[in-house]
Design a protein around this motif. Sequence first.
Motif, short mmCIF file in Angstrom:
data_model
loop_
_atom_site.label_atom_id
_atom_site.label_comp_id
_atom_site.label_asym_id
_atom_site.label_seq_id
_atom_site.Cartn_x
_atom_site.Cartn_y
_atom_site.Cartn_z
N PHE A 123 0.81 -1.35 0.03
CA PHE A 123 0.06 -0.33 -0.10
C PHE A 123 1.01 1.60 -0.11
O PHE A 123 0.11 2.25 -0.07
N ARG A 124 1.80 1.00 -0.05
CA ARG A 124 2.59 2.62 0.30
C ARG A 124 3.14 3.06 -1.22
O ARG A 124 3.18 3.08 -2.02
N LEU A 125 3.34 4.79 -0.84
CA LEU A 125 3.32 5.24 -1.94
C LEU A 125 4.26 6.30 -2.44
O LEU A 125 4.83 6.07 -3.75
N MET A 126 5.50 5.24 -1.62
CA MET A 126 6.69 6.10 -1.45
C MET A 126 7.89 5.27 -1.10
O MET A 126 7.27 4.76 -0.05
N SER A 127 8.95 4.74 -1.60
CA SER A 127 9.93 4.40 -0.79
C SER A 127 10.36 5.19 0.22
O SER A 127 10.72 6.33 -0.04
N GLY A 128 11.55 4.63 1.19
CA GLY A 128 12.19 5.55 1.93
C GLY A 128 13.72 5.82 1.22
O GLY A 128 13.16 7.53 2.17
N GLY A 168 10.66 -4.51 -9.80
CA GLY A 168 9.47 -5.00 -8.57
C GLY A 168 9.27 -3.42 -8.27
O GLY A 168 9.71 -2.56 -7.75
N PHE A 169 7.67 -3.71 -7.77
CA PHE A 169 7.47 -2.61 -6.24
C PHE A 169 7.07 -2.88 -5.76
O PHE A 169 7.10 -1.90 -5.00
N ALA A 170 7.82 -4.24 -5.00
CA ALA A 170 7.93 -3.91 -3.89
C ALA A 170 7.18 -4.00 -2.59
O ALA A 170 5.85 -4.31 -2.61
N ASP A 171 6.37 -2.82 -1.45
CA ASP A 171 6.28 -2.84 -0.67
C ASP A 171 5.11 -1.10 -1.54
O ASP A 171 4.17 -0.75 -0.25
N LEU A 172 5.21 -0.76 -2.95
CA LEU A 172 4.00 0.64 -2.88
C LEU A 172 3.29 -0.52 -3.72
O LEU A 172 3.21 -1.58 -3.90
N MET A 173 2.09 0.51 -2.86
CA MET A 173 0.76 0.29 -4.26
C MET A 173 0.60 -0.54 -5.82
O MET A 173 1.96 0.26 -6.29
N ARG A 174 0.33 -0.83 -6.03
CA ARG A 174 0.03 -1.68 -6.87
C ARG A 174 -0.78 -0.62 -8.10
O ARG A 174 -2.24 -0.06 -6.57
N PRO A 175 -0.25 0.33 -9.60
CA PRO A 175 -1.68 0.93 -9.51
C PRO A 175 -3.04 0.31 -10.30
O PRO A 175 -2.73 -0.94 -10.65
N LYS A 176 -3.49 1.49 -11.11
CA LYS A 176 -4.67 -0.14 -11.96
C LYS A 176 -3.70 -0.94 -13.28
O LYS A 176 -2.39 -0.26 -13.78
N PHE A 177 -3.67 -1.74 -13.43
CA PHE A 177 -2.84 -2.67 -14.15
C PHE A 177 -3.40 -1.71 -15.18
O PHE A 177 -4.28 -2.12 -16.54
N GLY A 178 -1.92 -2.13 -16.38
CA GLY A 178 -2.45 -1.38 -18.08
C GLY A 178 -1.33 -0.57 -18.36
O GLY A 178 0.14 -0.82 -17.65
N VAL A 179 -0.64 0.78 -19.49
CA VAL A 179 0.13 1.13 -20.40
C VAL A 179 -0.19 2.16 -19.67
O VAL A 179 -1.03 2.72 -19.76
N TYR A 180 1.19 3.04 -19.53
CA TYR A 180 0.78 4.59 -19.40
C TYR A 180 2.33 5.16 -20.41
O TYR A 180 3.46 3.83 -20.08
N ALA A 181 1.89 6.26 -19.61
CA ALA A 181 3.22 6.98 -20.86
C ALA A 181 4.06 7.18 -19.08
O ALA A 181 3.71 7.43 -18.17
N VAL A 182 5.65 6.80 -19.45
CA VAL A 182 6.38 7.44 -18.20
C VAL A 182 7.44 7.81 -18.97
O VAL A 182 7.97 7.94 -20.03
N GLU A 183 8.09 8.83 -17.97
CA GLU A 183 9.66 9.43 -18.16
C GLU A 183 10.44 8.21 -16.76
O GLU A 183 10.08 7.56 -15.73
N LEU A 184 11.58 7.99 -17.19
CA LEU A 184 12.88 7.30 -16.08
C LEU A 184 13.94 7.86 -15.79
O LEU A 184 14.32 7.91 -17.22
#
Length: 312
Positions: free
Chosen positions: A69-74, A214-230
Motif C-alpha cells: 500500500f505504500r506510495l513512496m519508498s524510504g 519490482g513494486f516491492a511494498d509500493l501499491m499497485r496502480p491500475k494494471f495497464g499501459v502508461y506513458a512514463v519517464e525514467l
Amino acid sequence: MDIFSDYRAVPVSGQAAVIALGNFDGLHRGHQAVIAMAKDIALERGLPLAIGVFTPHPRRFFAPDSPPFRLMSGRRRAHILPQLGVDRLYEINFNADLKNMSDEEFVETVLHKGLGAAHILVGDDFRFGRDRVGDFDSLRAHCAARGIDVSGCEPVGLHKFYGKYGSTEIREALKNGDVFHAAHMLSRPWTVDGIVSTGAKRGRTIGFPTANVGFADLMRPKFGVYAVELRIDGEDIWRPAVANTGTRPTVDGTEARLEAHIFDFDRDIYGQMVDVRFRSFIRSEQKFDSFDVLAAQIKKDARGARAVLGAG
C-alpha cells in the motif's frame, strides 16, 4: 539531512527540534502544509526542523500480510524531505514495545526523553498510544506537562467537493489509473523506484527491450499501459518511455511488476537503480490471443506514449 534510526540513541546535538510527526506516506500537499507550518515555527524559534515517521508503517505492523500500500519508498522520502527544508529525519521503530505504550508513556519515552522535542506538530486526525487512545488533546496535555509545545494542522484540500489531500485519496486515484489527479494531490508525478532486474527478454525480439522493476511494498496502480519517464540514478535526465504494469497474462505471468521501454535508448542498465514517474494512463491490461497480437499492440501503445510525452 541527518537521519536518526533509533529514538533511544539520539545524541544531545540531535535533539531540541520542531518535529512534524506522522506517517508522511507520499509527502503529498497535505503533508507539505504540516511541514510548512512546522518550518515557520522552527524559523521563528531558531530551531532545526525535523520529521518523525514510524517505521515500519503501523498498518504493516498490525497486518503484515495485507496487500502492498505504500506510495513512496524510504529512499524517495529521504530524497524529497531536504527539498522541503527538513534538517532531520527521526525514524521511530514501530514494534511491540511502542504498540503497548500508553499515550503518556509515548510522550515521556519517545518525544521527551528520546527526541528531546521542543515543539510537536501533527494533523488533527493524529492518534497514538495503545489502542489509539491518544488524540490531539491528550498529546497537548502530556506534552505541556513536560514543557513541549504542540500545534495542530487541519486537512488541506482542493475544495469541499473534492475532499482533502490524503494518502487514502491518492491510493484510490491510482487504483483507477487516474495519475493526473494523483500527481495533483502529490504535487509531483507518482514515482516507482527500484533496481532493474533481468526478465524473459521477449521485448528484445520485437525491438522493445524493457527495464523491469519490482513494486516491492509500493501499491499497485491500475494494471495497464502508461506513458512514463525514467531516470537512471545519478543522472538528471528524465527519458520518455512506455510502461506496462501488471502480471502479463498473455505470457502467463503471475508476479505484478513494471516493465518500461525507454525510447531511443540502447544501454544496458541491469542492476541499476531507476525512478519511473507516471504521466498518463493509456489502456487497461489485456490478455491477447498470441504474442504476435500483443507485439502489434505494444507498437501502438508506444506511438501513443510518444505523442503524449512529445517524444517524436
